[in-house]
Scaffold this motif. Structure first.
Motif, PDB file in Angstrom:
ATOM      1  N   GLY A 140      -2.492  19.749   4.247  1.00 38.16           N
ATOM      2  CA  GLY A 140      -2.940  18.681   5.137  1.00 38.16           C
ATOM      3  C   GLY A 140      -4.227  18.030   4.695  1.00 38.16           C
ATOM      4  N   MET A 141      -4.485  18.024   3.388  1.00 41.67           N
ATOM      5  CA  MET A 141      -5.696  17.416   2.845  1.00 41.67           C
ATOM      6  C   MET A 141      -5.379  16.060   2.235  1.00 41.67           C
ATOM      7  N   LYS A 142      -6.413  15.264   2.027  1.00 39.52           N
ATOM      8  CA  LYS A 142      -6.265  13.968   1.382  1.00 39.52           C
ATOM      9  C   LYS A 142      -6.443  14.140  -0.124  1.00 39.52           C
ATOM     10  N   SER A 143      -5.679  13.365  -0.893  1.00 39.02           N
ATOM     11  CA  SER A 143      -5.855  13.379  -2.346  1.00 39.02           C
ATOM     12  C   SER A 143      -6.038  11.952  -2.845  1.00 39.02           C
ATOM     13  N   VAL A 144      -6.997  11.797  -3.741  1.00 41.02           N
ATOM     14  CA  VAL A 144      -7.268  10.501  -4.375  1.00 41.02           C
ATOM     15  C   VAL A 144      -7.057  10.692  -5.871  1.00 41.02           C
ATOM     16  N   ILE A 145      -6.144   9.912  -6.432  1.00 37.61           N
ATOM     17  CA  ILE A 145      -5.717  10.136  -7.814  1.00 37.61           C
ATOM     18  C   ILE A 145      -6.022   8.920  -8.670  1.00 37.61           C
ATOM     19  N   PHE A 146      -6.708   9.145  -9.784  1.00 35.91           N
ATOM     20  CA  PHE A 146      -7.006   8.091 -10.757  1.00 35.91           C
ATOM     21  C   PHE A 146      -6.093   8.299 -11.961  1.00 35.91           C
ATOM     22  N   VAL A 147      -5.232   7.344 -12.247  1.00 31.25           N
ATOM     23  CA  VAL A 147      -4.305   7.472 -13.373  1.00 31.25           C
ATOM     24  C   VAL A 147      -4.522   6.323 -14.342  1.00 31.25           C
ATOM     25  N   PRO A 148      -4.282   6.551 -15.631  1.00 29.29           N
ATOM     26  CA  PRO A 148      -4.379   5.447 -16.592  1.00 29.29           C
ATOM     27  C   PRO A 148      -3.223   4.467 -16.430  1.00 29.29           C
ATOM     28  N   GLN A 149      -3.379   3.311 -16.985  1.00 25.69           N
ATOM     29  CA  GLN A 149      -2.417   2.226 -16.818  1.00 25.69           C
ATOM     30  C   GLN A 149      -1.015   2.606 -17.274  1.00 25.69           C
ATOM     31  N   ARG A 150      -0.896   3.435 -18.313  1.00 21.86           N
ATOM     32  CA  ARG A 150       0.414   3.712 -18.914  1.00 21.86           C
ATOM     33  C   ARG A 150       1.135   4.907 -18.299  1.00 21.86           C
ATOM     34  N   THR A 151       0.694   5.407 -17.166  1.00 16.34           N
ATOM     35  CA  THR A 151       1.329   6.568 -16.540  1.00 16.34           C
ATOM     36  C   THR A 151       2.817   6.307 -16.268  1.00 16.34           C
ATOM     37  N   PRO A 152       3.708   7.198 -16.682  1.00 13.24           N
ATOM     38  CA  PRO A 152       5.157   6.993 -16.471  1.00 13.24           C
ATOM     39  C   PRO A 152       5.522   6.895 -14.989  1.00 13.24           C
ATOM     40  N   GLU A 153       6.531   6.103 -14.699  1.00 14.65           N
ATOM     41  CA  GLU A 153       6.953   5.865 -13.318  1.00 14.65           C
ATOM     42  C   GLU A 153       7.367   7.132 -12.563  1.00 14.65           C
ATOM     43  N   PRO A 154       8.108   8.070 -13.172  1.00 15.13           N
ATOM     44  CA  PRO A 154       8.459   9.278 -12.419  1.00 15.13           C
ATOM     45  C   PRO A 154       7.237  10.031 -11.909  1.00 15.13           C
ATOM     46  N   LYS A 155       6.173  10.043 -12.691  1.00 17.85           N
ATOM     47  CA  LYS A 155       4.964  10.719 -12.242  1.00 17.85           C
ATOM     48  C   LYS A 155       4.287   9.940 -11.122  1.00 17.85           C
ATOM     49  N   LEU A 156       4.300   8.632 -11.220  1.00 10.63           N
ATOM     50  CA  LEU A 156       3.758   7.811 -10.129  1.00 10.63           C
ATOM     51  C   LEU A 156       4.552   8.036  -8.850  1.00 10.63           C
ATOM     52  N   ALA A 157       5.857   8.155  -8.978  1.00 10.73           N
ATOM     53  CA  ALA A 157       6.700   8.370  -7.804  1.00 10.73           C
ATOM     54  C   ALA A 157       6.333   9.662  -7.097  1.00 10.73           C
ATOM     55  N   GLN A 158       6.066  10.719  -7.861  1.00  7.74           N
ATOM     56  CA  GLN A 158       5.665  11.988  -7.254  1.00  7.74           C
ATOM     57  C   GLN A 158       4.372  11.836  -6.460  1.00  7.74           C
ATOM     58  N   LEU A 159       3.456  11.040  -6.975  1.00  6.70           N
ATOM     59  CA  LEU A 159       2.180  10.826  -6.285  1.00  6.70           C
ATOM     60  C   LEU A 159       2.386  10.069  -4.990  1.00  6.70           C
ATOM     61  N   LEU A 160       3.102   8.979  -5.086  1.00 10.61           N
ATOM     62  CA  LEU A 160       3.253   8.090  -3.937  1.00 10.61           C
ATOM     63  C   LEU A 160       4.067   8.730  -2.820  1.00 10.61           C
ATOM     64  N   VAL A 161       5.104   9.487  -3.179  1.00  5.46           N
ATOM     65  CA  VAL A 161       5.963  10.051  -2.154  1.00  5.46           C
ATOM     66  C   VAL A 161       5.245  11.130  -1.339  1.00  5.46           C
ATOM     67  N   THR A 162       4.221  11.768  -1.925  1.00  3.60           N
ATOM     68  CA  THR A 162       3.471  12.799  -1.197  1.00  3.60           C
ATOM     69  C   THR A 162       2.285  12.233  -0.432  1.00  3.60           C
ATOM     70  N   GLY A 163       2.113  10.910  -0.487  1.00  3.12           N
ATOM     71  CA  GLY A 163       1.079  10.290   0.332  1.00  3.12           C
ATOM     72  C   GLY A 163      -0.294  10.206  -0.300  1.00  3.12           C
ATOM     73  N   ALA A 164      -0.390  10.433  -1.618  1.00  2.00           N
ATOM     74  CA  ALA A 164      -1.690  10.340  -2.286  1.00  2.00           C
ATOM     75  C   ALA A 164      -2.166   8.895  -2.344  1.00  2.00           C
ATOM     76  N   GLN A 165      -3.489   8.720  -2.361  1.00  2.91           N
ATOM     77  CA  GLN A 165      -4.043   7.401  -2.634  1.00  2.91           C
ATOM     78  C   GLN A 165      -4.138   7.268  -4.145  1.00  2.91           C
ATOM     79  N   VAL A 166      -3.315   6.391  -4.710  1.00  2.00           N
ATOM     80  CA  VAL A 166      -3.203   6.282  -6.160  1.00  2.00           C
ATOM     81  C   VAL A 166      -3.960   5.052  -6.645  1.00  2.00           C
ATOM     82  N   LEU A 167      -4.874   5.284  -7.579  1.00  2.65           N
ATOM     83  CA  LEU A 167      -5.674   4.212  -8.157  1.00  2.65           C
ATOM     84  C   LEU A 167      -5.336   4.124  -9.644  1.00  2.65           C
ATOM     85  N   ARG A 168      -4.618   3.067 -10.024  1.00  2.00           N
ATOM     86  CA  ARG A 168      -4.213   2.902 -11.415  1.00  2.00           C
ATOM     87  C   ARG A 168      -5.316   2.141 -12.147  1.00  2.00           C
ATOM     88  N   VAL A 169      -5.983   2.850 -13.044  1.00  2.00           N
ATOM     89  CA  VAL A 169      -7.162   2.312 -13.718  1.00  2.00           C
ATOM     90  C   VAL A 169      -6.743   1.481 -14.927  1.00  2.00           C
TER      91      VAL A 169
END
Length: 412
Positions: A154-183
């Protein structure tokens, strides 16, 4: 209970010892160069961490609680982490030219990678110090892992990913409710922005590059290997290298069970870097780090400025091992070879370890009468787009038997 076994933190740069309560991340004297290592009272650990005790404990990474920096009375994430399977791979061994080959399949962890070992510990440490938000920079696996384990507690997560991060990995982040910041930049750009944000907003920093406790999670794979292989320990353990803390963690875990008398001999460590992102290999040769611009399809090890290089170099030297470089074409070929011979689908960074074994055998660094374990750090479904680059397309066929027969005749 586990916290009582810790004796302190020691800087791998200057050697200064610190009390646990005095330091959060790095050595105050050395700054970002001062990566810390957790130290334990091994005599005290040996009283309770015995073969008999292990036989009664759950098959998860928490079974080694005396060697982990957390309060054993604290609630643990519900997701099962660790004790991933090891497979004998005789067909692959013959193909590579080795006496014996073993795979440790870390893709069987909850979010599909080795990084779950660290993230499970990270969220526990964050809660221990009263933080409700955890942040990290990652090319994908650490990020997906942190997002999943933060969600469990029940914690918040803030994730910084590089521009070229593969979509399946982005999907895992977004589906779990993380705040995703694509740098807009590389992993190193994402790392520095994350560092600044953690300092500004007081978020708990999950980056293994500076957080000494997270390597302790990674070392549990080494503890497991020592326990799982026992007297059948291989001559080598191969693993891909990005920042360096995975190799260092594996070696620490292996050494600790040897020190406790639970394994008789230690392997040599074979680190593998992509040729386009190999500053740790260069540091082993020169004794100094020279950051580079990382260029490789293996996003999980595309690290140009590794912070844990000293621990990695020390592990290789202490084990009388080596680090090899492999080209992207080699690791993609190894990805397919491993899958065809064992059924284990590794992401490109994980397949780099396999490619490194192939190269080490070819160069005579690993002999044909020797054995090796390959640590498969992440599942291939993490990056299917890269995997498809070296594969033939499927054959399209109308839904008629005569059409199938004609196609099979043409394709042989």
């Amino acid at each position: 209970m586990s916290l009582e076994h810790m004796t302190g933190l020691r800087c791998v740069h200057c050697g200064h010892a610190h009390r646990v309560e005095d330091v959060a991340y790095t050595c105050p004297k050395c700054g970002i160069e001062g990566i810390l290592d957790v130290e334990y009272d091994y005599e005290r650990v040996a009283r309770t961490l015995t073969r008999q005790a292990l036989a009664q404990r759950p098959l998860a990474q928490w079974r080694y609680e005396e060697l982990l920096p957390f309060d054993a009375a604290a609630a643990r994430p519900a997701l099962h982490v660790g004790m991933t399977p090891v497979y004998e791979a005789p067909a692959l061994a013959r193909d590579v030219g080795l006496e014996r080959l073993v795979l440790k399949d870390e893709g069987r962890n909850p979010t599909g990678s080795f990084k779950d070992r660290s993230s499970a510990l990270a969220v526990m440490k964050a809660r221990e110090v009263g933080r409700d938000t955890v942040a990290c920079a990652s090319a994908g696996n650490a990020a997906a892992s942190l997002a999943g384990f933060a969600a469990v507690l029940g914690m918040k997560s803030v994730i910084f990913v590089p521009q070229r991060t593969p979509e399946p990995k982005l999907a895992q982040l977004l589906v779990t409710g993380a705040q995703v910041l694509r740098v807009e930049g590389s992993y190193d750009d994402a790392y520095w922005l994350c560092q600044s944000a953690c300092e500004r907003y007081g978020w708990y920093n999950r980056n293994c590059a500076i957080n000494p406790y997270l390597v302790e999670g990674k070392k549990t794979a080494g503890l497991e290997l020592a326990e799982q292989l026992g007297e059948r320990m291989t001559d080598w353990v191969a693993v891909s290298v990005g920042d360096g803390c995975t190799l260092a963690g594996l070696w620490k875990g292996l050494k600790e069970l040897k020190r406790l008398g639970l394994v008789e001999r230690l392997p040599r460590m074979l680190g593998v870097q992509a040729a386009g992102a190999s500053p740790v290999a260069a540091a082993l040769e020169t004794g100094a780090l020279k950051p580079v611009e990382a260029r490789t399809v293996a996003d999980s090890i595309a690290v140009g400025w590794p912070r844990n290089w000293r621990k990695a170099v020390a592990a290789v030297r202490e084990s009388h091992g080596c680090i090899v470089r492999v080209e992207d074409a080699e690791l993609l070929e190894a990805q397919g070879r491993m899958a065809r011979k064992t059924g284990v689908f590794a992401e490109p960074a994980a397949a780099a370890a396999m490619a490194g074994v192939v190269r080490a055998v070819r160069e005579g660094r690993v002999g044909p009468k020797e054995s090796a374990t390959i640590v498969v750090t992440g599942h291939g479904l993490k990056d299917v787009r890269t995997a498809m680059q070296g594969l033939p397309p499927p054959l399209d066929v109308p839904p008629r038997l005569e059409a199938l027969e004609a196609l099979l005749a043409r394709s042989g």
